[in-house]
Write an enzyme that holds these catalytic residues in place. Sequence first.
Site, short mmCIF file in Angstrom:
data_model
loop_
_atom_site.label_atom_id
_atom_site.label_comp_id
_atom_site.label_asym_id
_atom_site.label_seq_id
_atom_site.Cartn_x
_atom_site.Cartn_y
_atom_site.Cartn_z
N LYS A 114 0.84 -1.21 0.00
CA LYS A 114 0.00 0.00 0.00
C LYS A 114 0.86 1.25 0.00
CE LYS A 114 -1.64 1.59 4.07
NZ LYS A 114 -1.27 2.99 4.34
N ASN A 115 1.86 1.26 0.89
CA ASN A 115 2.62 2.50 1.07
C ASN A 115 3.57 2.79 -0.08
OD1 ASN A 115 1.18 3.02 3.31
ND2 ASN A 115 2.76 2.35 4.77
N ASP A 131 -4.57 7.23 9.40
CA ASP A 131 -4.82 6.66 10.73
C ASP A 131 -4.64 7.72 11.80
OD1 ASP A 131 -5.30 4.02 9.88
OD2 ASP A 131 -3.16 3.73 9.57
N ARG A 142 -3.52 9.56 4.32
CA ARG A 142 -2.31 10.37 4.47
C ARG A 142 -1.63 10.51 3.10
NH1 ARG A 142 0.00 14.00 8.02
NH2 ARG A 142 2.24 13.92 7.84
N ASP A 202 4.91 0.27 11.87
CA ASP A 202 3.78 -0.50 11.34
C ASP A 202 3.79 -1.97 11.78
OD1 ASP A 202 3.03 1.79 10.10
OD2 ASP A 202 3.61 1.19 8.08
N1 EPU Z 1 6.48 14.28 10.81
C1 EPU Z 1 6.58 15.61 11.15
N2 EPU Z 1 6.34 16.54 10.17
C2 EPU Z 1 6.03 16.17 8.89
C3 EPU Z 1 5.93 14.81 8.55
C4 EPU Z 1 6.17 13.88 9.55
O1 EPU Z 1 6.85 15.96 12.29
O2 EPU Z 1 5.85 17.08 8.06
C5 EPU Z 1 6.73 13.26 11.85
C6 EPU Z 1 5.48 12.42 12.13
O3 EPU Z 1 4.61 13.05 13.02
C7 EPU Z 1 6.10 11.16 12.70
C8 EPU Z 1 7.42 11.02 11.93
O4 EPU Z 1 7.67 12.32 11.36
O5 EPU Z 1 6.40 11.36 14.06
C9 EPU Z 1 7.39 10.01 10.80
O6 EPU Z 1 6.30 10.28 9.92
P1 EPU Z 1 6.37 10.00 8.35
O7 EPU Z 1 6.20 11.27 7.63
O8 EPU Z 1 7.59 9.17 8.09
O9 EPU Z 1 5.09 9.10 8.13
P2 EPU Z 1 4.02 9.21 6.97
O10 EPU Z 1 4.67 9.46 5.69
O11 EPU Z 1 2.91 10.08 7.42
C10 EPU Z 1 4.18 6.67 6.36
C11 EPU Z 1 3.22 5.54 6.23
C12 EPU Z 1 2.78 5.05 7.61
C13 EPU Z 1 4.02 4.66 8.40
C14 EPU Z 1 5.00 5.84 8.46
C15 EPU Z 1 6.30 5.51 9.16
C16 EPU Z 1 2.11 6.02 4.17
C17 EPU Z 1 0.87 6.40 3.48
N3 EPU Z 1 2.06 5.97 5.49
O12 EPU Z 1 3.45 7.73 6.99
O13 EPU Z 1 2.00 3.90 7.37
O14 EPU Z 1 3.63 4.30 9.70
O15 EPU Z 1 5.32 6.28 7.12
O16 EPU Z 1 6.93 4.46 8.53
O17 EPU Z 1 3.13 5.75 3.54
C18 EPU Z 1 0.21 2.37 7.67
O18 EPU Z 1 0.48 1.92 6.56
O19 EPU Z 1 -0.59 1.81 8.45
C19 EPU Z 1 0.87 3.62 8.09
C20 EPU Z 1 0.40 4.36 9.08
#
Ligand code: EPU
Length: 414
Positions: free
Chosen positions: A18-19, A113, A89, A303
């Site tokens: 998915k991601n 989520d 997201r 995850d």
């Molecule tokens: N963060 C910030 N500012 C930002 C972006 C992120 O402070 O502008 C922080 C977040 O709050 C968090 C950390 O950075 O504490 C990591 O967040 P990241 O941006 O890496 O996560 P994401 O891109 O929002 C993706 C996956 C998530 C997975 C995370 C970490 C997708 C759609 N989602 O989220 O997947 O947990 O990376 O690996 O790719 C899932 O699939 O169930 C899921 C939640």
Amino acid sequence: MVRRSGPLSGSVNVPGAKNSVLKLMAATLLAEGEYVLTNVPAITDVQKMSETLNALGVTTDWLGPHELHLTNTGNITPEVPFEKFDKMRASLNVLGPLLTHYGSARINWPGGDDFGDRPINLHVEGLQRMGATVDEGLLDIYAHAEQLKGTTIELEIPSVGATENLVTAAVYAKGVTVIDNAAREPEVQDLCNMLVAMGADIEGIGTSRLVVHGVKKGSLRSTRHAVIVDRVQAATYMAAVAVAGGDIMVRGARTEHMEELLNCYARMGVAVTPQRDGVRVTSHERLRAIDFITEPYPGIATDYKPLLVAMLCISRGEGSVTETLFPGRFKYIEEFRRLGASIAIYGNKATVRGVYELIGSEVKVPDIRAGAALVVAGLVASGETTISDIFHIDRGYDDLVGRLSALGADVRRV
Ligand code: EPU
């Protein structure tokens, strides 16, 4: 509905991630032409991303159960209609491609989520450093830049989403963009590899320093790409056999993407043997409790955490998990407690004292990964476990019930 099951046997094919697929789909906004994505998981988030892309001007149709055809005719409106954009997201990932190619982008605030606060400051600040103006309104986000400019961006946190947005934005930026402390996740690599196949110039893929040499706007071309295998879905089937016992083949699983997790499984007493086309996983004894910490790749992914918690619930001894990425990602603990798990939370750390047996009960899914972990826990709970709000699971899992049933688990949708 899940009943105590096991031992499990047979083999399972792991679908695409998915991601990864959602970001690959968004990347089709970068160039006109016809794309084919293979190994696409049949999940509702793919459907939602298709609807978003359709609204922007990219058409999508299925060529087969796992093969998605996308056409970018060049007639793109870089504004996402309000109603299309509220539940994922990954919807944020259209921002970079739209802005860099069309000079502006209007998107709604992303969903995803609920792990507490999920800021987007790293996305916004990175684009601003590249010369964009970004207005964060009450209802939507509007970004504008005639021509983005290459620069050096050091991410405070190796954010997956921000790295992806900034890389896609950088492909048409003028000059060189360097992203330091970039996320290294296999899904980020998959996106970079597809962009390179489209004609982008990216160095350092898989490292924490990405260097993108901008190419002429509109010069990228469409491509055919196989979505990377989902390491979290693979981990789910491994966790299922770990708790229920048995001997299964997890086909397609890439052990090199899951090394730290496989170490955890081994330390808990699960035998994981890499084979030519996947991993053989066997579990015959009561699991042993361990302590672990979630970290950005190559560490143990956040995850995976609910799956490891499900395993700790029935392990011998006391183990713990410390969450470093999303401190609010513990909502599901209450649901595990309903199954008789003994879990205490101290800030961003959960301590789990293993019990011999969980007790079947009614639980509610709070998010995708916790949902899958509750199904896994149901395999070792007495009686019946009834799980509601399974639409969360359908967002990211391609036929979890069918795949587990084929391994001999007693799981049904009712
Ligand atoms: N963060 C910030 N500012 C930002 C972006 C992120 O402070 O502008 C922080 C977040 O709050 C968090 C950390 O950075 O504490 C990591 O967040 P990241 O941006 O890496 O996560 P994401 O891109 O929002 C993706 C996956 C998530 C997975 C995370 C970490 C997708 C759609 N989602 O989220 O997947 O947990 O990376 O690996 O790719 C899932 O699939 O169930 C899921 C939640």
